[in-house]
Design an enzyme around this catalytic site. Sequence first.
Site, PDB file in Angstrom:
ATOM      1  N   TRP A  57       0.824  -1.206   0.000  1.00  6.40           N
ATOM      2  CA  TRP A  57       0.000   0.000   0.000  1.00  6.40           C
ATOM      3  C   TRP A  57       0.864   1.264   0.000  1.00  6.40           C
ATOM      4  CZ3 TRP A  57      -0.311   3.348   4.424  1.00  6.40           C
ATOM      5  CH2 TRP A  57      -1.078   4.486   4.175  1.00  6.40           C
ATOM      6  N   HIS A  58       1.951   1.248   0.747  1.00  5.21           N
ATOM      7  CA  HIS A  58       2.821   2.422   0.771  1.00  5.21           C
ATOM      8  C   HIS A  58       3.426   2.698  -0.613  1.00  5.21           C
ATOM      9  CE1 HIS A  58       2.938   2.172   5.280  1.00  5.21           C
ATOM     10  NE2 HIS A  58       2.936   3.478   5.102  1.00  5.21           N
ATOM     11  N   GLY A  59       3.688   1.654  -1.376  1.00  9.05           N
ATOM     12  CA  GLY A  59       4.248   1.866  -2.714  1.00  9.05           C
ATOM     13  C   GLY A  59       4.910   0.606  -3.240  1.00  9.05           C
TER      14      GLY A  59
END
Length: 408
Positions: A336-338
């Site tokens: 989700w962060h990247g």
Amino acid sequence: MINLQPYSNPQYFIYLLLALCPIMIGLYFGKRFVHYEAIFSFVFLVLTFGGDHWQQGVFLIGYLIYQCLITFIYQHYRKAGNNSTGIFCLFVILAILPLTASKVTAAMPSKTVPFVVGFLGLSYITFKSVQVIMELRDGTIKEVNPEIYLRFLLFFPTISSGPIDRYRRFAKDFTKAPERSAYLDDLEIGVRYLFQGFLYKFILGWLFGTHWLPEIERMALAVGNANGGLKLSWWVVLYMYCYSMYLFFDFAGYSLFAVSISYFMGIKTPMNFNKPFSSPNIKEFWNRWHITLSYWFRDFIYMRFTFWSMKKKLIKNRIRLSQVAYLVDFLVMGFWHGLTWYYIVYGIYHALAIIINDIWLRFKKKHKGQLPQNQFTKWLAIVITFHVVCFSFLIFSGFLSKLWFGWL
């Protein structure tokens, strides 16, 4: 010209607080000016997503139409008495599709895609919509009011970076004005959080992030390059501490602003941080750090995966099941962060840290009374946890990519 990104500079608050005055006066006299609140939110959303950010504004409008369709179609499906797991999974996938597209396009080279799909706050609005779909499935939400749902998704103080509220809690506050005495208490709390936010974000966050961090980074890279293959130095350790402090004070300051403005509007948005660096173990840290995100992942990833695995009898040993669930939970958080290696490693790192912590806690329970427990061991646990967390933030920062670029 003022930067109209939420809580970006002190001048922003002059405009914000002036616009809040009618809302605060109304709440003081026991009235919620719903129409004015709608106009207030609309104006500040236009100022945030208009101008140079008009493309994000277009995505926001399209996204809201899309999510409302998904939510209310699924609500109609549930009210008809249907509860197919396959249909539920389909709607959850559809709800997270825009966020997935945003992460994928952001990770692709700029020459490959003409623009990144998404807008400021996409993730946090997605968390809210997915939460509502899941609670409609569970039956904890019987019916979603369209007006309240739209206000919930677009609640201005928290739209860009949280905290992540829950629909039922938000609706309870939104549908009534607080008693005068209760609202005066809310104002007192809101003012305290506002000034604490200024201290965190504009003083301590600036010192660590703007004043010290760039120079420390420059020295760490210079020493690393001078040493050739040996890239690590005390400057890297100093960078780790400085970045960790910056990350906390900047984000905690933003969260305090969001909660403060929410309280001014008579909405008790939950807190996001609670002295996380005083945690005695990594599990307690995640009960204190980015609390609303941590609880969201716990409730809708960890617990869902655990119950599904138990139902399917995929893993019979409950300890092994919890360990796998932690890996799934934090791996999803990392993605989700990247879609970069350091975010994914960050997620795996925290999963392993919690698994090791659980092993240690079971060992302590088994040998209760045989291991020393005093003030020294308490502080030692806090110090160890602090360093485990700070190293994870060093990974999260992506600085190791810069440091090892050309060496790895």
